[in-house]
Scaffold this active site. Structure first.
Site, mmCIF file in Angstrom:
data_model
loop_
_atom_site.group_PDB
_atom_site.id
_atom_site.type_symbol
_atom_site.label_atom_id
_atom_site.label_comp_id
_atom_site.label_asym_id
_atom_site.label_seq_id
_atom_site.Cartn_x
_atom_site.Cartn_y
_atom_site.Cartn_z
ATOM 1 N N CYS A 112 0.813 -1.221 0.000
ATOM 2 C CA CYS A 112 0.000 0.000 0.000
ATOM 3 C C CYS A 112 0.843 1.267 0.000
ATOM 4 O O CYS A 112 0.326 2.359 -0.252
ATOM 5 C CB CYS A 112 -0.945 0.006 1.195
ATOM 6 S SG CYS A 112 -1.983 -1.443 1.276
ATOM 7 N N HIS A 235 -3.434 7.199 3.112
ATOM 8 C CA HIS A 235 -3.838 5.908 2.538
ATOM 9 C C HIS A 235 -5.186 5.524 3.139
ATOM 10 O O HIS A 235 -5.399 5.634 4.345
ATOM 11 C CB HIS A 235 -2.769 4.855 2.853
ATOM 12 C CG HIS A 235 -3.191 3.469 2.515
ATOM 13 N ND1 HIS A 235 -3.798 3.152 1.316
ATOM 14 C CD2 HIS A 235 -3.112 2.302 3.206
ATOM 15 C CE1 HIS A 235 -4.060 1.857 1.296
ATOM 16 N NE2 HIS A 235 -3.662 1.319 2.435
ATOM 17 N N ASN A 265 -10.194 -0.223 0.668
ATOM 18 C CA ASN A 265 -8.736 -0.093 0.596
ATOM 19 C C ASN A 265 -8.270 -0.646 -0.753
ATOM 20 O O ASN A 265 -8.333 -1.851 -0.978
ATOM 21 C CB ASN A 265 -8.114 -0.871 1.766
ATOM 22 C CG ASN A 265 -6.587 -0.821 1.771
ATOM 23 O OD1 ASN A 265 -5.965 -0.382 0.808
ATOM 24 N ND2 ASN A 265 -5.993 -1.287 2.852
#
Ligand code: COA
Length: 310
Positions: A112, A235, A265
């Site tokens: 990520c 994020h 996500n």
């Protein structure tokens, strides 16, 4: 010479999978997912689209938005942990499909945090004078590595792509500082076996600590303070983790990007997707100081601070 973002684009698949849809697939509830994560729905790519297809759509838009031609791109960096196959890389697949004939190409594997690693890498090539234009794509088709029987992970993730072209920008603008980091001792808390395996509580603790720390570190590197920050793009993993970073910077709610409710996500894609949405909504304007911060498997983290505008 300062390197900055000169063009952006995003792509998300059309198919929406809501929390209520998930209730029919596993032992979970819309209420649990919303209150624990902030996620309401996510996008899922069908069999006709793999990671490179998602990335291609976002990349095309970013190149067009930058006003350059694919032949001018010197380097393609694709941040992904869900490539179509181990090799050739997604970056090479995009090089062919975009017609970026002179571009070198490689994938970056930092989960990520991948888009942050990409931006920091591109900055080096541009500011050293080696390359002029670098395309960075953050893209994931996480749905293909999720265990749809595991409620601990399946409800959290989604598919999507975000892209940016970086190049020289006017003095004072562009990426002012970055911080990248890794802690391999935490690798056991989030990894792929056949599917994604996660120790949510450990990742949560790491993320809360590291997101705030990294924001403060990158500001210090740029000679700025939290009072200088106009907008935060964290994020999009969990609204509670995002909120912890926002509060560390003392920012009001409207100055933090929130797209997690729509997309879940999307790993390496979450920050560039959010950037596109905020710029298009007029929330990020020329000369704004923008902090972007991510964390993920590895464990890894990364942040950048930039003064927006070409
Ligand atoms: N639906 C319903 N219940 C669920 C569930 C779901 N989808 N997932 C887990 N639960 C249950 C657990 O089994 C646990 O039950 P138990 O107490 O009977 O064992 C209970 O909910 C509470 O679990 P807990 O881990 O304490 O919840 P939490 O508040 O920590 O939230 C996460 C869980 C995963 C949302 C949270 O830990 C998190 O976001 N972690 C970080 C994950 C992340 O960011 N990953 C990506 C990194 S890039």
């Amino acid at each position: 010479m300062n390197a900055g973002i000169i063009g952006i684009g995003k792509y998300v698949p059309e198919k929406v999978l809501t929390n209520h849809d998930l209730e029919k697939m596993m032992d979970t509830s819309d209420e649990w997912i919303r209150t624990r994560t902030g996620i309401e729905e996510r996008r899922i790519a069908d069999d006709s689209m793999d990671t490179s297809d998602l990335g291609f759509e976002a990349a095309k838009k970013a190149i067009e938005n930058a006003g350059i031609s694919p032949e001018e791109i010197d380097l393609i960096l694709v941040a992904t942990v869900t490539p179509d196959q181990p090799f050739p890389t997604v970056a090479c697949m995009l090089q062919e499909r975009l017609g970026a004939k002179k571009a070198a190409a490689m994938d970056i594997s930092a989960a990520c945090s991948g888009f942050m690693y990409g931006v920091a890498t591109a900055k080096q090539f541009i500011e050293s004078g080696a390359y002029k234009y670098v395309l960075i794509v953050g893209v994931e088709k996480l749905s293909k590595i999720l265990n749809w029987k595991d409620r601990n992970t399946a409800v959290l993730f989604g598919d999507g792509a975000g892209a940016a072209v970086m190049g020289p920008v006017s003095e004072g603008r562009g990426v002012l500082a970055f911080e990248l980091g890794a802690d391999g001792t935490g690798g056991k808390h989030l990894y792929q076996d056949e599917y994604v395996i996660m120790n949510g509580r450990e990742v949560f603790k790491f993320a809360v600590r590291q997101m705030g720390e990294s924001c403060m570190n990158v500001l210090e590197k740029a000679g700025l303070t939290k009072e200088d920050v106009d907008f935060l793009i964290p994020h999009q993993a969990n609204i509670r983790i995002m909120e912890s970073a926002r509060l560390r910077l003392d920012l009001p709610e409207e100055k933090m990007s929130k797209t997690i409710h729509k997309y879940g996500n999307t790993s390496a894609a979450s920050i560039p997707i959010s950037l596109v949405e905020e710029v298009e909504a007029g929330k990020i304007k020329d000369d704004d100081i923008v902090v972007m911060v991510g964390f993920g498997g590895g464990l890894t983290w990364g942040s950048i601070v930039m003064r927006w505008g070409r």
